[in-house]
Design a protein around this motif. Structure first.
Motif, mmCIF file in Angstrom:
data_model
loop_
_atom_site.group_PDB
_atom_site.id
_atom_site.type_symbol
_atom_site.label_atom_id
_atom_site.label_comp_id
_atom_site.label_asym_id
_atom_site.label_seq_id
_atom_site.Cartn_x
_atom_site.Cartn_y
_atom_site.Cartn_z
ATOM 1 N N MET A 14 29.510 7.737 -30.877
ATOM 2 C CA MET A 14 29.001 7.722 -29.509
ATOM 3 C C MET A 14 28.432 9.098 -29.155
ATOM 4 O O MET A 14 29.116 10.104 -29.274
ATOM 5 N N LYS A 15 27.178 9.127 -28.718
ATOM 6 C CA LYS A 15 26.517 10.384 -28.366
ATOM 7 C C LYS A 15 26.635 10.640 -26.861
ATOM 8 O O LYS A 15 26.323 9.760 -26.058
ATOM 9 N N ILE A 16 27.101 11.833 -26.506
ATOM 10 C CA ILE A 16 27.306 12.184 -25.104
ATOM 11 C C ILE A 16 26.554 13.468 -24.780
ATOM 12 O O ILE A 16 26.642 14.451 -25.520
ATOM 13 N N LEU A 17 25.804 13.448 -23.686
ATOM 14 C CA LEU A 17 25.095 14.636 -23.214
ATOM 15 C C LEU A 17 25.932 15.320 -22.139
ATOM 16 O O LEU A 17 26.348 14.676 -21.170
ATOM 17 N N ILE A 18 26.180 16.621 -22.314
ATOM 18 C CA ILE A 18 26.910 17.427 -21.334
ATOM 19 C C ILE A 18 25.915 18.366 -20.660
ATOM 20 O O ILE A 18 25.275 19.178 -21.327
ATOM 21 N N VAL A 19 25.764 18.260 -19.341
ATOM 22 C CA VAL A 19 24.880 19.157 -18.593
ATOM 23 C C VAL A 19 25.774 20.029 -17.717
ATOM 24 O O VAL A 19 26.281 19.587 -16.682
ATOM 25 N N GLU A 20 25.977 21.265 -18.153
ATOM 26 C CA GLU A 20 26.938 22.172 -17.517
ATOM 27 C C GLU A 20 26.484 23.606 -17.732
ATOM 28 O O GLU A 20 26.279 24.039 -18.860
#
Length: 226
Positions: free
Chosen positions: A1-7
């Motif tokens: 599962m690919k997850i994008l973190i915008v932080e």
């Protein structure tokens, strides 16, 4: 599962990244809203985590802009802004869930799994719709759209695109395409696979700056967003 973190907080981003990797996820980090938007709209992510207070594009606007193109991708807001009004604003912007900082990694993982499970159930009921970047293929109506514009394909072109969209980000050899799409063994003396790839490329990519169908020299073809 690919997850994008915008932080934008590097320490927090790295903590989340490590926590996700330890549990088998494949995270990508963007440190501002504009970079997050570009990654989100050009790559297939299973879920997006975003802060609200971000440079360049704030998290609420990021949610809204992603929702316009990708209405089904789960979005979870992580933020220190924890009032009821903040949460309502986040949900109104298109977020599916909202977790207030500071949080425990265990709770974040529970929220992520719940969203992914819900999304998987939704996909099972909406399995006739294939999506990749801004490309959409409807198995029921046989309609293909890119960025909302309808594209007319022949039955074989449609079947070829369908197979590529079912196998994104993977190099497909000419032999595999011949067997899976044409149900025939590949004759190395012909180039009909290349011909149909070119037909498809002209219709899918010609009028768009972002190309989706790529050739891997000596190996085959791949559907990917670059």
């Amino acid at each position: 599962m690919k997850i994008l973190i915008v932080e934008d907080d590097q320490r927090v981003a790295e903590l989340i990244q490590r926590g996700l990797e330890e549990h088998g996820f494949i995270p990508t980090v963007a440190y501002d809203g504009l970079s997050g938007k570009k990654l989100a709209l050009n790559n297939p992510y299973d879920l997006i985590l975003t802060d609200i207070i971000l440079p360049k594009i704030d998290g609420l606007d990021l949610c809204k802009q992603i929702r316009e193109i990708q209405p089904d991708t789960p979005i979870l807001i992580l933020t220190a802004l924890g009032t009821t009004d903040d949460k309502v604003e986040g949900f109104d912007a298109g977020a599916d869930d909202y977790l207030v900082k500071p949080f425990e990694m265990r709770e974040l993982l529970v929220r992520i799994r719940a969203l992914l499970k819900r999304q998987h159930s939704h996909q099972n009921t909406m399995g006739f719709l294939l999506k990749f970047a801004d490309l959409e293929l409807n198995l029921h109506t046989k309609l293909v759209k890119r960025n909302g514009s309808e594209i007319n394909l022949t039955p074989k072109e449609f079947k070829l695109l369908e197979y590529m969209m079912q196998n994104p980000d993977r190099v497909l050899s000419r032999i595999e395409i011949a067997e899976k799409v044409w149900d025939t063994h590949f004759d190395t003396g012909t180039n009909f696979i290349d011909v149909y790839i070119n037909y498809l490329r002209k219709k899918i990519d010609k009028d768009f700056d972002k190309k989706l169908i790529h050739t891997k020299s000596g190996m085959g073809f791949i559907l990917k967003a670059e």
